[in-house]
Design a protein around this motif. Sequence first.
Motif, PDB file in Angstrom:
ATOM      1  N   TYR A 135       0.843  -1.210   0.000  1.00 23.50           N
ATOM      2  CA  TYR A 135       0.000   0.000   0.000  1.00 23.50           C
ATOM      3  C   TYR A 135       0.871   1.250   0.000  1.00 23.50           C
ATOM      4  O   TYR A 135       0.543   2.245   0.620  1.00 23.50           O
ATOM      5  CB  TYR A 135      -0.920  -0.023   1.227  1.00 23.50           C
ATOM      6  N   GLN A 136       1.990   1.197  -0.697  1.00 21.68           N
ATOM      7  CA  GLN A 136       2.939   2.295  -0.564  1.00 21.68           C
ATOM      8  C   GLN A 136       2.776   3.388  -1.628  1.00 21.68           C
ATOM      9  O   GLN A 136       3.388   4.430  -1.512  1.00 21.68           O
ATOM     10  CB  GLN A 136       4.362   1.748  -0.558  1.00 21.68           C
ATOM     11  N   CYS A 194       0.618   6.120  -2.642  1.00 19.96           N
ATOM     12  CA  CYS A 194      -0.544   6.874  -2.177  1.00 19.96           C
ATOM     13  C   CYS A 194      -0.634   8.185  -2.946  1.00 19.96           C
ATOM     14  O   CYS A 194       0.330   8.957  -2.976  1.00 19.96           O
ATOM     15  CB  CYS A 194      -0.440   7.167  -0.687  1.00 19.96           C
ATOM     16  N   SER A 196       7.384   6.390  -5.092  1.00 18.75           N
ATOM     17  CA  SER A 196       6.532   5.417  -4.403  1.00 18.75           C
ATOM     18  C   SER A 196       7.349   4.323  -3.728  1.00 18.75           C
ATOM     19  O   SER A 196       6.844   3.617  -2.862  1.00 18.75           O
ATOM     20  CB  SER A 196       5.606   4.744  -5.418  1.00 18.75           C
ATOM     21  N   TYR A 249      -3.138  -4.266  -3.674  1.00 20.70           N
ATOM     22  CA  TYR A 249      -2.572  -2.913  -3.728  1.00 20.70           C
ATOM     23  C   TYR A 249      -3.714  -1.899  -3.810  1.00 20.70           C
ATOM     24  O   TYR A 249      -4.860  -2.265  -4.050  1.00 20.70           O
ATOM     25  CB  TYR A 249      -1.571  -2.744  -4.882  1.00 20.70           C
ATOM     26  N   CYS A 272      -3.507   2.027  -2.066  1.00 23.90           N
ATOM     27  CA  CYS A 272      -3.548   2.881  -0.868  1.00 23.90           C
ATOM     28  C   CYS A 272      -4.779   3.784  -0.909  1.00 23.90           C
ATOM     29  O   CYS A 272      -5.098   4.359  -1.951  1.00 23.90           O
ATOM     30  CB  CYS A 272      -2.280   3.725  -0.843  1.00 23.90           C
ATOM     31  N   ASN A 273      -5.473   3.919   0.250  1.00 22.93           N
ATOM     32  CA  ASN A 273      -6.685   4.755   0.270  1.00 22.93           C
ATOM     33  C   ASN A 273      -6.536   6.008   1.134  1.00 22.93           C
ATOM     34  O   ASN A 273      -7.531   6.581   1.553  1.00 22.93           O
ATOM     35  CB  ASN A 273      -7.898   3.923   0.725  1.00 22.93           C
ATOM     36  N   GLN A 274      -5.286   6.415   1.388  1.00 23.15           N
ATOM     37  CA  GLN A 274      -5.108   7.608   2.220  1.00 23.15           C
ATOM     38  C   GLN A 274      -5.614   8.861   1.523  1.00 23.15           C
ATOM     39  O   GLN A 274      -5.980   9.834   2.169  1.00 23.15           O
ATOM     40  CB  GLN A 274      -3.631   7.784   2.583  1.00 23.15           C
ATOM     41  N   ARG A 304      -9.447   7.388  -5.043  1.00 22.90           N
ATOM     42  CA  ARG A 304      -8.167   6.871  -5.526  1.00 22.90           C
ATOM     43  C   ARG A 304      -8.064   7.070  -7.036  1.00 22.90           C
ATOM     44  O   ARG A 304      -9.037   6.908  -7.758  1.00 22.90           O
ATOM     45  CB  ARG A 304      -8.046   5.389  -5.159  1.00 22.90           C
ATOM     46  N   TYR A 353     -11.996   0.370   1.454  1.00 21.86           N
ATOM     47  CA  TYR A 353     -11.181   0.128   0.261  1.00 21.86           C
ATOM     48  C   TYR A 353     -12.044  -0.251  -0.950  1.00 21.86           C
ATOM     49  O   TYR A 353     -11.534  -0.757  -1.939  1.00 21.86           O
ATOM     50  CB  TYR A 353     -10.176  -1.001   0.530  1.00 21.86           C
TER      51      TYR A 353
END
Length: 450
Positions: free
Chosen positions: A235-236, A238, A246, A267, A269-271, A275, A307
């Motif tokens: 999940y890197q 973002c 990344s 995979y 990321c949802n920060q 997305r 997610y």
Amino acid sequence: MKLNTQLLTFVTLSLLHRIASAFVHPIGIHGRFFIDTVTREPFYIKGVDYQPGGSSAVSDQGDPLSNPATCARDIVLFQELGINTIRVYSINPDLNHDVCMTMLASAGIYLVLDVNSPLPGQHLNRYEPWTTYNEAYLEHVFKVVEQFSSYNNTLGFFAGNEIVNDKKSARNSPVFIKRLVADMKTYISVHSNRFVPVGYSAADDLQYRISLSKYLECSDGSINDAVDFYGVNSYQWCGEQTFYTSGYDVLVRDYEEYIRPVFFSEYGCNQISPRLFEEVGTIYSTDMIGVFSGGLVYEFSEEPNNYGLVEIAADGNIRLLVDFENLKAQYAAVDLPTGKQIADLYNRDGNKKKLGAQAIPECELEYQSLDVSKVVDDDVASDLIKNGVDIKLGKYVTLYDDDLLSPYNISNSDGTPLKTDYYVKITHPIDQISEYEALRLSQIQNGGSK
Ligand SMILES: *[C@@H]1O[C@H](CO)[C@@H](O)[C@H](O)[C@H]1NC(C)=O
Ligand SMILES: *[C@@H]1O[C@H](CO)[C@@H](O)[C@H](O)[C@H]1NC(C)=O
């Protein structure tokens, strides 16, 4: 009489048509690539993780692949997204999965299946695996393996998901994961009529990332205990990133020497929401396709951890989220790599020999941050492997128009209907006369000859 003859001609023609058509080809492994065993082209995973209702949605009554109506609804959306693979985390092998698996196969979609479930006795206890590695557990695992090995669109099995995820699990569970891989591979070689790959899905923890992958890649030579593929949950990436910012460049470097296929088993990321999924372009670019075989976005349905790509209402109707539409646009722009492209890439890098299969490395005595010295009783699986388990084999069945039509409605994120009707499109007809069709044909023939 006349009618019967006409019917016979019609049925015969449609069967011939079906047999002559493309069908879903089993996927195998050549060195570090998945390959289509019929065309020999490399196979890249473009997919999503699929467990509507979360991990608890598996029971005596149902699992994600037991209900044809929800399968039809969701396969319509898989086709809309343009994917070729889903991952399912848990199923109950005592239920019937034939209609859902036939629909997936007919849509050209493969399944990577985890063999564990959250139900008691159906997974390893990561801290005290010796308390759970017993016959009852292995019987569950082998039932899953036996039933799903007979579907050609089962791409592979995950022996475990993120079992090693902290100091204590790294001390206690690695040898049990390796033993499970070995027992599954032996079971498949004895009881399945084709090779089905077995792998592991790892938490992307920097402390164990390299050492665990290396430990699972090796074999001590006496048994077949090396994984056939390795999944990385990452999940890197973002928001707006590049291959370098990344850290994907480091991932590629870390797995550059791996002798088996590596892919993202999760995979997305949802920060930052919604997305954008801009990593998709990079995953299928020449930066990565020499080392990574694509990946699976986490995850199809919206659950408490946010997610989801779609929201499933209590009445079963679906509303797409903006994330779905963004991912669809990214996936639509992907051209999956061809064998020629991969060969060119390796020739250019002067790494030609890595294109082929390489010898499985011998295991080391020690691996950083892992304890691999524990001993597993190697007899636990032997009776089950010798005698097999008692479970209904998976089988493709005849699909009717009713099966292929989703009874639920689907709307875009703005509330407008996605389409006017929701049919699964058959792109890969099953090349097999089902028992039902054979029976129907013989009845018509008998009737016609009287
Ligand atoms: C789907 O939409 C149609 C048309 O609006 C409606 O008649 C039907 O009841 C809806 N079906 C479901 C399951 O909500
Ligand atoms: C499964 O794949 C094998 C090998 O390609 C093929 O011969 C067989 O017909 C396929 N079976 C079905 C049911 O599609």
